[in-house]
Design a protein around this motif. Structure first.
Motif, PDB file in Angstrom:
ATOM      1  N   SER A   1      39.801  14.494  47.639  1.00 14.72           N
ATOM      2  CA  SER A   1      40.271  14.755  49.009  1.00 14.72           C
ATOM      3  C   SER A   1      39.153  15.445  49.772  1.00 14.72           C
ATOM      4  O   SER A   1      38.708  16.529  49.389  1.00 14.72           O
TER       5      SER A   1
ATOM      6  N   LEU B   1      40.317  13.785  55.280  1.00 16.38           N
ATOM      7  CA  LEU B   1      41.255  14.641  55.997  1.00 16.38           C
ATOM      8  C   LEU B   1      40.492  15.380  57.095  1.00 16.38           C
ATOM      9  O   LEU B   1      39.797  16.362  56.829  1.00 16.38           O
TER      10      LEU B   1
ATOM     11  N   ALA C   1      45.398  20.606  56.103  1.00  5.69           N
ATOM     12  CA  ALA C   1      44.840  19.499  55.320  1.00  5.69           C
ATOM     13  C   ALA C   1      44.766  19.864  53.844  1.00  5.69           C
ATOM     14  O   ALA C   1      45.041  19.025  52.973  1.00  5.69           O
TER      15      ALA C   1
ATOM     16  N   LYS D   1      43.540  10.794  57.318  1.00 11.82           N
ATOM     17  CA  LYS D   1      44.581  11.529  58.047  1.00 11.82           C
ATOM     18  C   LYS D   1      43.907  12.507  59.000  1.00 11.82           C
ATOM     19  O   LYS D   1      42.806  13.008  58.738  1.00 11.82           O
TER      20      LYS D   1
ATOM     21  N   CYS E   1      40.085  17.741  60.319  1.00  9.87           N
ATOM     22  CA  CYS E   1      40.774  18.938  60.801  1.00  9.87           C
ATOM     23  C   CYS E   1      40.194  19.336  62.162  1.00  9.87           C
ATOM     24  O   CYS E   1      38.997  19.621  62.276  1.00  9.87           O
TER      25      CYS E   1
END
Length: 398
Positions: free
Chosen positions: A55, A85, A132, A112, A87
């Motif tokens: 991740s 991820l 996250a 995401k 942010c």
């Protein structure tokens, strides 16, 4: 022999021993660079032993000219299983448009976007990453700053160093090739003094970790309360690395250096970073106040020259000039090893950049000690001994 003379000889012996120790650090770092950096990657994923998922946490704020190309390298990595991820703290940040453009372009990449952050401490980077981090689905977490550029096999290289007894793999801070004297100035700093201390510390198992690109076992952070536990520090990277080593886990440097490629490259902004880092080091390790200035080429050379004159009756000027020449040659060697490709600068450009870097760092360190407040973007912080930070209301200088 009176006490004053004894004290002078004592200082002279100390300076000479410290001087010899710094040459050992030089040689040790160059050997470590040749032995460890830019190694060929042999590990590949198989059906029986698949590579672990990763991740990747990317805290973002604002846009610079190189950001799009830097972020795109994370979408094109040659690694079988990872998620991106992103942010972003402010919903009006223009970086959102850029990220969404990349998400649309690479719809096959698991991505995401997290907006708004979560206040868990004074550290804005951790506040930005916290949602996250909580949503990350893989055991390995890669925390990567916005200005980092990846090669196709960089993530594979880092995972390759995550062996059973290793809790954190980090990259040696370096820079991507860019044009201009400011870029040269940064490359010289990261390829000489930073590489020297970083690689020597890695060999000696000393925590010298910077968090611009670090692969961590999420379960080990969760054991101490997760990433938010370190939200009280500005130098969260140092403290979560310390948390791992205190529990018996190893941290190690990977083969590929971290390629910083920020599009806004100016000497005064980089010097501001150097002062901020110096303030953090002083707060975390108070002995830095004495030892760091002494480890600088020009300062140490002057002290060692005086020592050689007193102890051995050697010509101090000749000693000083030879000291600077040898230091210069070893720094050039270190930079070439870390670069591992033809340098974008010649020796004359290196000479000017090296002299400016070496001459200004003691002054920047003095400024850092005299002004304890830390400015980080639009925020101002005050550090307490031990590295704990508190945000203060102060006029921000632009």
């Amino acid at each position: 022999m009176n006490s004053v003379v004894l004290a002078l000889y004592g200082f002279a012996i100390f300076f000479m021993i410290f001087w010899l120790g710094m040459w050992i650090v030089h040689i040790l770092a160059i050997i470590a660079a040749r032995w460890k950096l830019h190694k060929k990657i042999n590990k590949v994923s198989t059906y029986e032993v698949p590579l672990p998922g990763v991740s990747i946490l990317k805290p973002l704020m604002g846009v610079d000219p190189n950001l799009y190309s830097n972020l795109e390298t994370f979408f094109t990595m040659d690694y079988p299983l990872y998620e991106l991820l992103f942010c972003v703290e402010d919903e009006s940040d223009p970086v959102l448009m850029l990220v969404n453009k990349l998400i649309d372009k690479y719809q096959n990449v698991d991505t995401k976007l997290f907006i708004g952050g979560c206040c868990v401490g004074v550290n804005p980077k951790i506040n930005n990453m916290q949602p996250a981090y909580e949503s990350a689905k893989y055991e390995l977490i890669l925390i990567s700053d916005s200005g980092i550029r990846m090669k196709e096999d960089t993530l594979l290289d880092m995972v390759n160093y995550m062996t059973d007894n290793v809790g954190l793999v980090h990259q040696l801070p370096f820079t991507y090739d860019r044009n201009g004297f400011s870029a040269t100035f940064e490359k010289i700093y990261f390829g000489t003094v930073q590489s020297r201390i970083y690689l020597a510390a890695d060999v000696l198992k000393i925590n010298c970790h910077t968090g611009m690109s670090a692969l961590i076992r999420k379960s080990l952070l969760d054991e101490v309360g997760g990433l938010k536990t370190f939200g009280t520090y500005l130098a969260e990277d140092f403290f979560y690395a310390k948390s791992l080593t205190d529990r018996g886990w190893k941290i190690t440097v990977s083969s590929q250096p971290a390629l910083q490629n920020c599009g806004n490259c100016e000497i005064h902004t980089f010097q501001a970073r150097l002062k901020r880092w110096a303030k953090l080091r002083v707060a975390m390790v108070p002995t830095t106040i004495l030892l760091e200035p002494l480890s600088e080429c020009f300062v140490l050379g002057a002290c060692a020259s005086w020592s050689a004159s007193l102890l051995f009756d050697w010509d101090s000027l000749v000693f000083y000039l030879i000291h600077i020449l040898l230091w210069f040659m070893l720094d050039w060697t270190m930079l070439c090893v870390v670069q591992n490709n033809p340098l974008p600068i010649n020796k004359l450009e290196f000479l000017f950049g090296w002299i400016l870097s070496e001459a200004t760092r003691p002054y920047l360190f003095l400024q850092a000690v005299l002004d304890p407040l830390i400015q980080w973007r639009s925020r101002v912080y005050k550090l307490k001994w031990g590295g704990v930070a508190e945000e203060v209301k102060a006029k921000v200088k632009y």
